[in-house]
Each structure stands twice: as structure tokens, then as C-alpha cells.
Write a protein that holds these residues in place. Structure first.
Motif, PDB file in Angstrom:
ATOM      1  N   ILE A 153     -22.563  -4.482  -2.760  1.00 52.71           N
ATOM      2  CA  ILE A 153     -22.479  -5.657  -3.636  1.00 52.71           C
ATOM      3  C   ILE A 153     -23.705  -5.631  -4.532  1.00 52.71           C
ATOM      4  O   ILE A 153     -24.840  -5.765  -4.064  1.00 52.71           O
ATOM      5  CB  ILE A 153     -22.417  -6.957  -2.818  1.00 52.71           C
ATOM      6  CG1 ILE A 153     -21.251  -6.899  -1.819  1.00 52.71           C
ATOM      7  CG2 ILE A 153     -22.253  -8.157  -3.739  1.00 52.71           C
ATOM      8  CD1 ILE A 153     -21.164  -8.107  -0.916  1.00 52.71           C
ATOM      9  N   VAL A 157     -23.266  -8.861  -9.601  1.00 49.48           N
ATOM     10  CA  VAL A 157     -22.181  -9.600  -8.958  1.00 49.48           C
ATOM     11  C   VAL A 157     -22.733 -10.793  -8.179  1.00 49.48           C
ATOM     12  O   VAL A 157     -22.208 -11.911  -8.276  1.00 49.48           O
ATOM     13  CB  VAL A 157     -21.366  -8.674  -8.035  1.00 49.48           C
ATOM     14  CG1 VAL A 157     -20.357  -9.470  -7.221  1.00 49.48           C
ATOM     15  CG2 VAL A 157     -20.637  -7.615  -8.855  1.00 49.48           C
ATOM     16  N   THR A 158     -23.795 -10.581  -7.397  1.00 54.39           N
ATOM     17  CA  THR A 158     -24.359 -11.692  -6.618  1.00 54.39           C
ATOM     18  C   THR A 158     -24.965 -12.750  -7.533  1.00 54.39           C
ATOM     19  O   THR A 158     -24.850 -13.947  -7.264  1.00 54.39           O
ATOM     20  CB  THR A 158     -25.442 -11.182  -5.654  1.00 54.39           C
ATOM     21  OG1 THR A 158     -26.455 -10.478  -6.390  1.00 54.39           O
ATOM     22  CG2 THR A 158     -24.848 -10.248  -4.620  1.00 54.39           C
ATOM     23  N   PHE A 161     -22.067 -14.687  -8.972  1.00 55.63           N
ATOM     24  CA  PHE A 161     -21.489 -15.577  -7.966  1.00 55.63           C
ATOM     25  C   PHE A 161     -22.367 -16.811  -7.766  1.00 55.63           C
ATOM     26  O   PHE A 161     -21.867 -17.941  -7.688  1.00 55.63           O
ATOM     27  CB  PHE A 161     -21.337 -14.832  -6.639  1.00 55.63           C
ATOM     28  CG  PHE A 161     -20.903 -15.720  -5.505  1.00 55.63           C
ATOM     29  CD1 PHE A 161     -19.571 -16.061  -5.344  1.00 55.63           C
ATOM     30  CD2 PHE A 161     -21.828 -16.243  -4.612  1.00 55.63           C
ATOM     31  CE1 PHE A 161     -19.168 -16.893  -4.316  1.00 55.63           C
ATOM     32  CE2 PHE A 161     -21.441 -17.071  -3.586  1.00 55.63           C
ATOM     33  CZ  PHE A 161     -20.112 -17.397  -3.421  1.00 55.63           C
ATOM     34  N   THR A 162     -23.681 -16.609  -7.677  1.00 54.18           N
ATOM     35  CA  THR A 162     -24.604 -17.731  -7.486  1.00 54.18           C
ATOM     36  C   THR A 162     -24.532 -18.705  -8.653  1.00 54.18           C
ATOM     37  O   THR A 162     -24.519 -19.929  -8.463  1.00 54.18           O
ATOM     38  CB  THR A 162     -26.041 -17.210  -7.331  1.00 54.18           C
ATOM     39  OG1 THR A 162     -26.100 -16.288  -6.240  1.00 54.18           O
ATOM     40  CG2 THR A 162     -27.010 -18.349  -7.060  1.00 54.18           C
ATOM     41  N   SER A 308     -14.285 -14.143   3.710  1.00 54.93           N
ATOM     42  CA  SER A 308     -15.201 -14.553   2.642  1.00 54.93           C
ATOM     43  C   SER A 308     -16.439 -15.273   3.160  1.00 54.93           C
ATOM     44  O   SER A 308     -17.556 -14.999   2.698  1.00 54.93           O
ATOM     45  CB  SER A 308     -14.464 -15.441   1.632  1.00 54.93           C
ATOM     46  OG  SER A 308     -13.941 -16.603   2.268  1.00 54.93           O
ATOM     47  N   LEU A 312     -20.242 -13.938   2.589  1.00 54.45           N
ATOM     48  CA  LEU A 312     -21.178 -14.672   1.751  1.00 54.45           C
ATOM     49  C   LEU A 312     -22.350 -15.222   2.559  1.00 54.45           C
ATOM     50  O   LEU A 312     -23.467 -15.328   2.062  1.00 54.45           O
ATOM     51  CB  LEU A 312     -20.439 -15.809   1.032  1.00 54.45           C
ATOM     52  CG  LEU A 312     -19.381 -15.326   0.030  1.00 54.45           C
ATOM     53  CD1 LEU A 312     -18.574 -16.498  -0.500  1.00 54.45           C
ATOM     54  CD2 LEU A 312     -20.042 -14.586  -1.114  1.00 54.45           C
ATOM     55  N   THR A 435     -17.495 -11.897 -12.824  1.00 52.13           N
ATOM     56  CA  THR A 435     -17.672 -12.660 -11.585  1.00 52.13           C
ATOM     57  C   THR A 435     -17.810 -14.149 -11.877  1.00 52.13           C
ATOM     58  O   THR A 435     -17.187 -14.985 -11.208  1.00 52.13           O
ATOM     59  CB  THR A 435     -18.923 -12.166 -10.820  1.00 52.13           C
ATOM     60  OG1 THR A 435     -18.813 -10.754 -10.600  1.00 52.13           O
ATOM     61  CG2 THR A 435     -19.046 -12.868  -9.484  1.00 52.13           C
ATOM     62  N   CYS A 439     -14.922 -16.789 -10.677  1.00 56.12           N
ATOM     63  CA  CYS A 439     -15.338 -17.774  -9.667  1.00 56.12           C
ATOM     64  C   CYS A 439     -15.185 -19.199 -10.180  1.00 56.12           C
ATOM     65  O   CYS A 439     -14.774 -20.097  -9.438  1.00 56.12           O
ATOM     66  CB  CYS A 439     -16.793 -17.516  -9.248  1.00 56.12           C
ATOM     67  SG  CYS A 439     -17.043 -16.071  -8.202  1.00 56.12           S
ATOM     68  N   LEU A 444     -14.026 -19.226  -5.658  1.00 55.91           N
ATOM     69  CA  LEU A 444     -15.223 -18.452  -5.360  1.00 55.91           C
ATOM     70  C   LEU A 444     -14.886 -17.184  -4.573  1.00 55.91           C
ATOM     71  O   LEU A 444     -15.447 -16.113  -4.836  1.00 55.91           O
ATOM     72  CB  LEU A 444     -16.218 -19.308  -4.563  1.00 55.91           C
ATOM     73  CG  LEU A 444     -16.930 -20.421  -5.332  1.00 55.91           C
ATOM     74  CD1 LEU A 444     -17.798 -21.242  -4.390  1.00 55.91           C
ATOM     75  CD2 LEU A 444     -17.782 -19.851  -6.452  1.00 55.91           C
ATOM     76  N   GLU A 445     -13.962 -17.305  -3.595  1.00 55.13           N
ATOM     77  CA  GLU A 445     -13.640 -16.135  -2.773  1.00 55.13           C
ATOM     78  C   GLU A 445     -13.033 -15.018  -3.609  1.00 55.13           C
ATOM     79  O   GLU A 445     -13.519 -13.876  -3.602  1.00 55.13           O
ATOM     80  CB  GLU A 445     -12.652 -16.504  -1.653  1.00 55.13           C
ATOM     81  CG  GLU A 445     -13.149 -17.569  -0.709  1.00 55.13           C
ATOM     82  CD  GLU A 445     -12.580 -18.930  -1.054  1.00 55.13           C
ATOM     83  OE1 GLU A 445     -12.557 -19.256  -2.257  1.00 55.13           O
ATOM     84  OE2 GLU A 445     -12.149 -19.649  -0.156  1.00 55.13           O
ATOM     85  N   MET A 448     -15.394 -13.497  -6.233  1.00 55.78           N
ATOM     86  CA  MET A 448     -16.336 -12.530  -5.668  1.00 55.78           C
ATOM     87  C   MET A 448     -15.657 -11.181  -5.462  1.00 55.78           C
ATOM     88  O   MET A 448     -16.221 -10.125  -5.788  1.00 55.78           O
ATOM     89  CB  MET A 448     -16.863 -13.059  -4.326  1.00 55.78           C
ATOM     90  CG  MET A 448     -17.942 -12.200  -3.696  1.00 55.78           C
ATOM     91  SD  MET A 448     -19.482 -12.363  -4.595  1.00 55.78           S
ATOM     92  CE  MET A 448     -20.621 -11.652  -3.406  1.00 55.78           C
TER      93      MET A 448
END
Length: 599
Positions: A153, A157-158, A161-162, A308, A312, A435, A439, A444-445, A448
């Protein structure tokens, strides 16, 4: 290395499984392994008495933030507010024994609350079971040493997502900030409901919410004021959430004394007392119809959350550990073991899924915590709140909790990381944006998952085109192609490699009579690549062109030789290119003489 070296040079050497298992078993019985799996045995004997005051102060400071945040996140998860507090104490106690980072505080977070919300369906038992099952999955992954999976990951991407989670959570609180009753938490649903019911805005709630939000933002900067009370201002700034809750409760209580009605929408009564200690629910009842639901039915209700939420949860906790590791190597698998046990044991106290909190960990670090023992003080403060102060928290205005959540979300977005991605490699903005959009406008799931898969396409595309440079040279009047191949070459690049060389040779219309593939920097090849090279040799032979693999590494050359022993003739080794060409000329002359003798 010479052509006549012994045949077993290219023999495939398989790992000695028995020896590896024996070594692993012996290492598990050492004190080093005890320290690794039970980190408290490493730091506790070294504990100094002067660490205790700093751990207590840090634990209290974090606790003053953990209590209001836990209540707020319980509301975000569509659970009774008390469940947020139930989730906020056990993780701290477990992490003391199993955690590796002194700064991490384990408890409810905004992302976990938002992820749990769709699966609650008015029944808190679903959240508690999800906590237990997530903990079991995380613990199993940690014991299997699968922390390495997190490497797949990427940062874009992270980060995306955040940011999407922060936008979604903050948007879900906009109605509470303005005093509008709403159950919408999705990005679009929340804003559609807000603009559709904007006439229902309550003046008192708007004033309180906006002023609280402004107060929280200003109090972040209080610690930077140039004065002689820097230490006091620092702890005042770190305790800003507790100050906001205290002011909100006080205003609500004072303004309601004369009128008999509450001036703000409030979160409602919080169940008093400590949570009961009991196993997580493996069966429950439907809150609407009262029909019993079996364990299988509960598992089918939570569905994809069993993938998920553990993913996460691990991602968030390991990211926090890396942020505060200060040059130390983070043992991701041990962090997963600590997180898994925290979730499993917390589920016996009616907890929802928990993970490492970046906000509270940052406060812990800023407060000067020395060891994970600060988590015990935080847990004790939460337990005292449950035992003695729950009736007071019934007066917390929803606008105050909304302001606390929105203020936290404003700083959860990694603005610096986004700028770094833009400066370093703008192409990495694509998985980031994909992403974020998926999201925010989907879930969100799935967002991601789409982000991870989209980013994986970059890796697949890159693997299809190996590090490969092809050029035409002349040597003693002979025209040849020299290909420089580097890195590991896998099946996805096999066809590209063959096509590129064939196209280059045919494009010269028979002028090229030799293709040399330099391979001293090849890491490895697989069966598909070897088959394509053998096929390439045959195709080039039809064009009166020879194929030579020059100075190939033993692992790569071994795959060719084991597949077809005749390919050993393709392998040539020399110290320089002129030496290679001289040896080829000698072989050619020898072949000519032999054919003349035969004639």
C-alpha cells in the motif's frame, strides 16, 4: 567463469526446510525472542523513577483528549456515546505489555468509527463482534509475520484515503455544527441534507459550534506565544478538547437553569458505571423485530468489514508507529500482535474496533512520555470518567462534539505529504486522486481497494518493460546489436523483450548477424522468459543471426541451462567486449576448419 565449468554450478538449490525450522525453533526459546514478543520485559527492568512523573503527566494529558474524543467517535459510529468510552481504556493496558513504541495510544479513532457505522444497524452487538473478529484476524496476521503485506500500500494511496476519510467525517458533522438533526454521515448525503434543511438551523448551536471551532484552532497556537509560562501554555494547548467540553457543558447547564429547556441539542445521557466483563456476543436479536440472529447471520451482516477494518486498523497503527519511531526499525508484525490482542480483550468490555490514534499519540509525544506506561494513566482516567462523571456528560452539546471532530479532521489531512508527492513525482498524484474520489463518492472500503489496484497497474506496467537498452554497433566491419538487460525479468516482460529484439533485427534488413544480451546485472528470470529466449534464438537463426548471452549472472543463466542444456552454447563469459568478440571469431574459425575437414 568459463564455459567448461562443472555442470552443478547451475543446479537449483532449494532451501533446507528442516534446518530453517530448527533454527527458528531454537531462536524462539531465547531471551531475545521473549523481549521481541513481550517488549515490556525489555524496557521495564530499565525503568527509572524519574520517568514516572513524565509518564503520569503525559497519560493525564492524553486522557483529557481521549475522553471527549471517545464520546464523539461513539456518536460517529452510530453507537451510544458510552461505547466510545468503553473502547478507550483496555487498549492502553494491553499495549504496555506488547507494544514497541512508547508514544502510541490505542483506542477509538475517527476512521474506525466511520468504518464501523454502516454495520451497526442499531445493534451495538455487531460493533463488539466486529472488534473481536478483527482482533483475531490482526493477531493471526501478526503471528504469521505478515506485516510485510503493508508494503503493497503506497504513500499516495494512504494519503488519499486519509484525506477522503477526513472530508467524509467532517462533512458528516456539518449538520450537528448548525443544530440540524440528521442521521446522514456520507459526504453527499450530509451536504444534501444540510442545504435541504438549512432553514432548521438553530442559532444557539451555530454560535456555540463556530466559537468552539475557533477556540480549538486558536488554542493550538497558544503554546507558541512568547511568554514566561511556556510549559503551562503547552499543556493548556494539548488539553484544548477537554477545555472545549468543559465550556460547552457549563454553558448548557447554566443557560438551562432558568428556562427548564436545554439551549442546545445534546448528545443525551451516557450509561453510568463500568462496562460489564463478558465474552463478545456470538448471537443477538434484531432490534426491530426481536428475532434471534445466529453467529453466521451476524458475520454475514458485517461482510466485507472483516477485510477492510483489520487492514485499515493495521495500516493506521503501523503508520503512527513509523511516524514516532525516531530512527528505530518498526516491527510491524509485533505491532499487529499488540493491536490484535488489544481488540480481542477490548471486545470483552463492549468495545468497537480500535487502533493507534495519530492525534493522541502526537499529544503523548509532545507531553514528554518516556515509556508505554503512560497508557495505564490514560486508561485509569477513562475508567474514572465512566465511574463518576457520566451524568455530567449528558450536557455535552452536539455542536461542541462536532467542532472537536471537525478541528481534528482539519489537521488529519497530510498537507505536507501531498505537496511532497506533487514536487517529487506528479504521476503519483493519479493514485492519490483516484483514491480520494472513490472514497468520497463511493465508500471508504471500496475506494481503498480501487486505489490499491490502480496503483498496482503502475507496477504491472513497469514490470512489462524491463530495464533494457538496445543499440547497434560495428566491430571489425560486422554489424551487431548489443542489449543491456538489468534487474529481475519476469513473465510479464518476456514477450516485450523478444518483440523488441526481433523488430530491431528485422528493421535492419539482414544487416545484423549477431545479438549480444549483456546480463551481469540481471537478478533473475523465470520460466516464461527462458522459453521466450529459446524461441528468440530459433527465430534469429532463421534470419542468419546468432544470439549470445554475455556474462549472465548464475541465477539467470541457471534457469536457461536447466530448461535446455543446449542453451549452454549461448552463454559466454569474458572480461571485456573485445575479448568476447575474439573468442567468437576463434569459435567461428574452428567451425569452418572442422566443416572443411569433413568435406
Amino acid at each position: 567463469m568459463r564455459d567448461n565449468e562443472e555442470p552443478d554450478l547451475y543446479r537449483e538449490r532449494l532451501p533446507n526446510v528442516c534446518e530453517a525450522v530448527g533454527t527458528k525453533a531454537r531462536s524462539c526459546c531465547s531471551m531475545r525472542s521473549v523481549h521481541r514478543f513481550l517488549p515490556v520485559t525489555d524496557w521495564l527492568p530499565k525503568y527509572q523513577l524519574n520517568f514516572l512523573p513524565m509518564d503520569i503527566v503525559a497519560g493525564l494529558t492524553v486522557g483529557l483528549t481521549a475522553v471527549p474524543q471517545a464520546i464523539a467517535y461513539g456518536v460517529v459510529a452510530d453507537l451510544p456515546p458510552a461505547y466510545g468510552l468503553y473502547s478507550a481504556f483496555m487498549g492502553g493496558f494491553v499495549y504496555i505489555l506488547l507494544g514497541t513504541c512508547k508514544d502510541i495510544t490505542v483506542g477509538p479513532t475517527a476512521i474506525m468509527a466511520l468504518m464501523v457505522r454502516p454495520y451497526v444497524n442499531g445493534n451495538p452487538d455487531n460493533a463488539v463482534l466486529l472488534c473481536f473478529l478483527s482482533g483475531c484476524i490482526i493477531l493471526l496476521l501478526g503471528l504469521l509475520n505478515l506485516g510485510v503485506l503493508m508494503r503493497f500500500i503506497s504513500v499516495p494511496v494512504t494519503t488519499g484515503f486519509t484525506m477522503a476519510a477526513a472530508i467524509t467525517i467532517a462533512s458528516g458533522q456539518i449538520n450537528n455544527l448548525f443544530g440540524i438533526s440528521s442521521s446522514s454521515t456520507g459526504f453527499l448525503d450530509a451536504w444534501i441534507h444540510f442545504f435541504g434543511h438549512i432553514k432548521e438551523t438553530r442559532r444557539n448551536d451555530v454560535i456555540l459550534g463556530c466559537c468552539t471551532l475557533l477556540l480549538l484552532l486558536l488554542m493550538r497556537k497558544v503554546k507558541d506565544l512568547p511568554c514566561g509560562y511556556r510549559s503551562l501554555l503547552k499543556y493548556l494547548s494539548l488539553s484544548r478538547n477537554a477545555v472545549a467540553v468543559f465550556v460547552g457543558i457549563l454553558l448548557c447547564y447554566l443557560l438551562s437553569r432558568g428556562s427548564g429547556s436545554l439551549p442546545f441539542l445534546v448528545s443525551g445521557s451516557i450509561t453510568s458505571g463500568l462496562p460489564p466483563f463478558r465474552p463478545p456476543p456470538f448471537h443477538t436479536q434484531d432490534p426491530a423485530s426481536g428475532e434471534p440472529i445466529t453467529f453466521g447471520g451476524m458475520v454475514s451482516n458485517v461482510g466485507s468489514a472483516l477485510v477492510s477494518i483489520p487492514l485499515l486498523s493495521i495500516l493506521e497503527s503501523v503508520a503512527v508507529a513509523k511516524a514516532f519511531s525516531k530512527g528505530k526499525i518498526v516491527n510491524a508484525s509485533q505491532e499487529m500482535i499488540a493491536l490484535g490482542m488489544s481488540n480481542v480483550l477490548s471486545s470483552f468490555f463492549l468495545s468497537m474496533p480500535i487502533t493507534g490514534s495519530f492525534t493522541r499519540s502526537a499529544i503523548n509525544n509532545a507531553s514528554g512520555v518516556k515509556t508505554p506506561l503512560g497508557g495505564a494513566v490514560t486508561g485509569a482516567l477513562v475508567l474514572m470518567t465512566l465511574a463518576f462523571l457520566t451524568s455530567t456528560f449528558a450536557y455535552i452539546p452536539k455542536a461542541t462534539l462536532a467542532a472537536i471532530i471537525i478541528a481534528a479532521m482539519l489537521f488529519m489531512v497530510e498537507y505536507e505529504t501531498i505537496a511532497e508527492i506533487w514536487r517529487a513525482k506528479k504521476r503519483d498524484m493519479l493514485p492519490f486522486l483516484v483514491t480520494v474520489l472513490c472514497c468520497v463518492f463511493w465508500t471508504l472500503e471500496y475506494g481503498m481497494v480501487v486505489g490499491i489496484l490502480f496503483n498496482a497497474l503502475f507496477l504491472l506496467y513497469k514490470s512489462m518493460k524491463p530495464q533494457f537498452h538496445l543499440e547497434t554497433q560495428k566491430y571489425n566491419g560486422m554489424e551487431l546489436s548489443l542489449a543491456d538487460l538489468k534487474g529481475s525479468v519476469d513473465y510479464s516482460a518476456a514477450e516485450y523483450l523478444k518483440t523488441a529484439i526481433l523488430s530491431h533485427v528485422t528493421g535492419r534488413q539482414g544487416a545484423i548477424t549477431l545479438v549480444v544480451i549483456k546480463g551481469d546485472e540481471i537478478g533473475s528470470i523465470d520460466t516464461t522468459v527462458a522459453l521466450n529466449l529459446i524461441s528468440l534464438r530459433e527465430d534469429l537463426a532463421l534470419l542468419d543471426c546468432n544470439l549470445i548471452c554475455w556474462n549472465w549472472s548464475v541465477p539467470a543463466a541457471g534457469v536457461l541451462c536447466r530448461m535446455d542444456s543446449s542453451t549452454r552454447q549461448m552463454l559466454k563469459f569474458s572480461k571485456s567486449f573485445p575479448e568476447l568478440m575474439e573468442s567468437l571469431e576463434k569459435e567461428s574459425d574452428s567451425t569452418v576448419k572442422i566443416s572443411q575437414i569433413d568435406d
